[in-house]
Design an enzyme around this catalytic site. Structure first.
Site, PDB file in Angstrom:
ATOM      1  N   HIS A 155       0.832  -1.205   0.000  1.00  0.00           N
ATOM      2  CA  HIS A 155       0.000   0.000   0.000  1.00  0.00           C
ATOM      3  C   HIS A 155       0.869   1.258   0.000  1.00  0.00           C
ATOM      4  CE1 HIS A 155      -4.037  -1.852   0.863  1.00  0.00           C
ATOM      5  NE2 HIS A 155      -3.218  -2.864   1.055  1.00  0.00           N
ATOM      6  N   ASP A 167      -5.592   6.099   1.557  1.00  0.00           N
ATOM      7  CA  ASP A 167      -5.800   4.735   1.079  1.00  0.00           C
ATOM      8  C   ASP A 167      -7.261   4.368   1.306  1.00  0.00           C
ATOM      9  OD1 ASP A 167      -5.927   1.827   0.955  1.00  0.00           O
ATOM     10  OD2 ASP A 167      -3.746   1.875   0.982  1.00  0.00           O
TER      11      ASP A 167
HETATM   12  C1  UDX Z   1      -0.816  -7.243  -0.707  1.00  0.00           C
HETATM   13  C2  UDX Z   1      -1.774  -7.774  -1.791  1.00  0.00           C
HETATM   14  O1  UDX Z   1      -1.545  -9.032  -2.242  1.00  0.00           O
HETATM   15  C3  UDX Z   1      -1.989  -6.786  -2.885  1.00  0.00           C
HETATM   16  O2  UDX Z   1      -2.711  -7.301  -3.951  1.00  0.00           O
HETATM   17  C4  UDX Z   1      -2.669  -5.650  -2.243  1.00  0.00           C
HETATM   18  O3  UDX Z   1      -3.143  -4.707  -3.154  1.00  0.00           O
HETATM   19  C5  UDX Z   1      -1.679  -5.049  -1.288  1.00  0.00           C
HETATM   20  O4  UDX Z   1      -1.364  -6.005  -0.265  1.00  0.00           O
HETATM   21  P1  UDX Z   1       1.730  -7.990  -1.084  1.00  0.00           P
HETATM   22  O5  UDX Z   1       1.235  -9.365  -0.820  1.00  0.00           O
HETATM   23  O6  UDX Z   1       2.847  -7.498  -0.282  1.00  0.00           O
HETATM   24  O7  UDX Z   1       0.527  -6.956  -1.014  1.00  0.00           O
HETATM   25  O8  UDX Z   1       2.155  -8.002  -2.634  1.00  0.00           O
HETATM   26  P2  UDX Z   1       2.307  -6.895  -3.705  1.00  0.00           P
HETATM   27  O9  UDX Z   1       1.020  -6.187  -3.964  1.00  0.00           O
HETATM   28  O10 UDX Z   1       2.920  -7.552  -4.861  1.00  0.00           O
HETATM   29  O11 UDX Z   1       3.299  -5.833  -3.077  1.00  0.00           O
HETATM   30  C6  UDX Z   1       4.606  -6.119  -2.705  1.00  0.00           C
HETATM   31  C7  UDX Z   1       5.506  -4.940  -2.971  1.00  0.00           C
HETATM   32  O12 UDX Z   1       6.753  -5.184  -2.345  1.00  0.00           O
HETATM   33  C8  UDX Z   1       5.770  -4.713  -4.459  1.00  0.00           C
HETATM   34  O13 UDX Z   1       5.691  -3.344  -4.759  1.00  0.00           O
HETATM   35  C9  UDX Z   1       7.185  -5.236  -4.649  1.00  0.00           C
HETATM   36  O14 UDX Z   1       7.930  -4.528  -5.617  1.00  0.00           O
HETATM   37  C10 UDX Z   1       7.798  -5.039  -3.291  1.00  0.00           C
HETATM   38  N1  UDX Z   1       8.828  -6.064  -3.023  1.00  0.00           N
HETATM   39  C11 UDX Z   1       8.491  -7.372  -2.917  1.00  0.00           C
HETATM   40  C12 UDX Z   1      10.122  -5.653  -2.878  1.00  0.00           C
HETATM   41  O15 UDX Z   1      10.442  -4.470  -2.996  1.00  0.00           O
HETATM   42  N2  UDX Z   1      11.066  -6.603  -2.603  1.00  0.00           N
HETATM   43  C13 UDX Z   1      10.790  -7.914  -2.488  1.00  0.00           C
HETATM   44  O16 UDX Z   1      11.705  -8.687  -2.219  1.00  0.00           O
HETATM   45  C14 UDX Z   1       9.443  -8.324  -2.646  1.00  0.00           C
END
Ligand code: UDX
Length: 469
Positions: free
Chosen positions: A26, A121
């Site tokens: 987020h 948000d």
């Molecule tokens: C969750 C949900 O799955 C998502 O759909 C919702 O809208 C927000 O909450 P998350 O499971 O953390 O989020 O996944 P994602 O939405 O993909 O966000 C992860 C973020 O962390 C991405 O922006 C990614 O670039 C970042 N990340 C991930 C890193 O910077 N490093 C990493 O090693 C892994």
């Protein structure tokens, strides 16, 4: 000058208070949106409600890497005050944070730099009331796809009742511009509502007042969700402003790009990753990550581990610290010639690296949008929430990846992981997927380029704020 938000001739710039929910998925899109606002002449204060889970965040360090007119501020919640059940936590969070948000808005006024607009948000719909009470306009910021929002919206309106019936879903799909969906393609909070009743209530609560907000934005882009965009245009006020990815990445100008979005709750092992990737051939590496929240069952972690190694490619795998003990014994040492396991990486940098050929992902919305916008084909292994729906679109609508098949209990095998990776990396289907990935990358870039659909929506917002100022 500049630091206090003054523009030409010392005139104060419109002051946006950006208010993210304190999860990585987020924070990233709203922070990047804030950078866009700053680049278009606004000043932004990014106010993060702190909880004990993100106390490690080094604000001073982050601040040094952000533009001077984008300041980070934290609202702290005493960890001792946190309560156990999800409902208790959300109620407590709202009570404490809404008061502190109100105080912060007052303090800005007293300092002579009043807040012109709150961008909050959408998961915290009560922020709209706080802004209104202070006489400030507000924008609700959504962080999931239009398709997922449309489904949740229907649940909120009582037009899609849980448990969902297949016949109702077929009719609904047509109305919302969705592809034919199985029940298991819905967000898991909807099809498995018994397991997460309070989470479902919570995620749909964002629709309770969103039409009252002065603007409503979503991190997606019009061409990506053309069908849903055209069906929903007359039903809701959502404007798409994504993908919220630094344009330097979209331009492939990696040398000039930031290391990541700019506010990482976990410490990325940036140098280790980039050195390792630099030594690999173009398109040869499988990147694996399940985002910041998903936890995996130990037997699934084992299947994933052996599936990745069976495919016989180099791999870079992000296994968060708390998940490391689920890896097979000695896995990291035994596979060191093929793979690198890190606890967090600068994901944008990794996805933009020429060596990465495919992304094995849980299909969190940010990861999905990042891979699609950077042209990286995917192997979709959705875990829960919106990921199931995102995976459906990845495979059947945008055709930029393959979704792993699971049994009736939702489990996948190592053979399935191996086959999907091989198919995406070297198979016949992989060729079409790579072509589509390149196409979407171009369309993502067009949307955020000057005059593109997302850029226009941001520009209009900025102009309206300047006019009111
Ligand atoms: C969750 C949900 O799955 C998502 O759909 C919702 O809208 C927000 O909450 P998350 O499971 O953390 O989020 O996944 P994602 O939405 O993909 O966000 C992860 C973020 O962390 C991405 O922006 C990614 O670039 C970042 N990340 C991930 C890193 O910077 N490093 C990493 O090693 C892994």
């Amino acid at each position: 000058k500049g630091e206090r938000g003054e523009g030409e001739g010392g005139r104060r710039k419109p002051h946006v208070l950006a208010f993210p929910f304190p999860f990585q998925g987020h924070i990233n899109p709203l922070l990047q949106f804030s950078k866009r606002l700053v680049s278009k002449g606004l000043q932004v204060t990014f106010v993060i409600p702190f909880t004990d889970s993100n106390l490690d965040l080094d604000i001073d360090q982050a601040q040094r890497r952000l533009p001077p007119t984008l300041r980070v501020h934290t609202i702290t919640i005493n960890p001792d005050d946190e309560l156990k059940s999800a409902d208790d936590f959300f109620n407590h969070f709202e009570k404490v944070v809404s008061l502190k948000l109100k105080e912060f808005i007052h303090a800005q006024e007293a300092l002579g730099n009043p807040v012109s607009c709150v961008v909050y948000d959408s998961i915290m719909p009560w922020a709209l009331e706080v802004a209104r009470d202070q006489g400030v306009v507000a924008a609700s910021f959504f962080t999931q796809s239009n398709a997922v929002n449309a489904i949740y919206y229907r649940v909120h309106e009582g037009l899609l009742r849980v448990p969902v019936k297949q016949e109702e879903l077929a009719v609904l799909g047509l109305r919302l511009g969705l592809p034919p969906l199985e029940i298991s393609d819905l967000p898991s909070l909807v099809y498995d509502f018994h397991s997460y009743p309070s989470s479902l209530r919570h995620v749909i609560s964002r629709f309770s007042n969103f039409k009252k907000a002065d603007w409503v934005f979503d991190n997606t882009f019009d061409t990506l969700e053309e069908q849903v965009v055209s069906r929903m245009a007359s039903q809701w006020p959502i404007k798409n402003i994504g993908p919220t990815i630094p344009s330097t990445y979209l331009d492939n100008n990696i040398l000039k790009a930031d290391q990541d979005y700019g506010l990482s709750l976990l410490k990325p092992q940036a140098d280790t990753c980039s050195k390792w990737l630099d030594s690999k051939e173009t398109g040869s590496v499988v990147y694996v990550s399940f985002g910041s929240l998903a936890t995996m069952k130990e037997d699934q972690m084992e299947e994933l581990a052996w599936g990745i190694t069976m495919s016989n490619n180099h791999f870079l795998w992000v296994v968060r610290q708390e998940e490391l003990n689920k890896l097979p014994i000695n896995f990291i040492q035994d596979t060191a010639d093929k793979g690198l396991v890190v606890t967090w990486c600068p994901q944008l940098q990794v996805l933009a690296h020429r060596a990465v050929g495919c992304f094995v992902t849980h299909c969190g919305w940010n990861s999905t949008l990042e891979a699609l916008s950077l042209g990286v084909p995917m192997v979709a292994v959705p875990q829960w929430t919106d990921q199931t729906t995102n995976a459906k679109f990845v495979m059947d609508v945008w055709e930029v990846g393959i979704r792993v098949k699971v049994d009736t209990k939702g489990f996948f095998t190592r053979q399935e992981i191996d086959e999907c990776i091989r198919e995406v990396m070297d198979g016949e289907r992989g060729l079409g997927i790579k072509k589509n990935s390149a196409k979407w990358k171009k369309l993502a870039m067009q949307a955020v380029d000057e005059g593109g659909s997302s850029d226009n929506n941001i520009q209009q917002f900025v102009e309206q704020l300047v006019l009111r100022h």
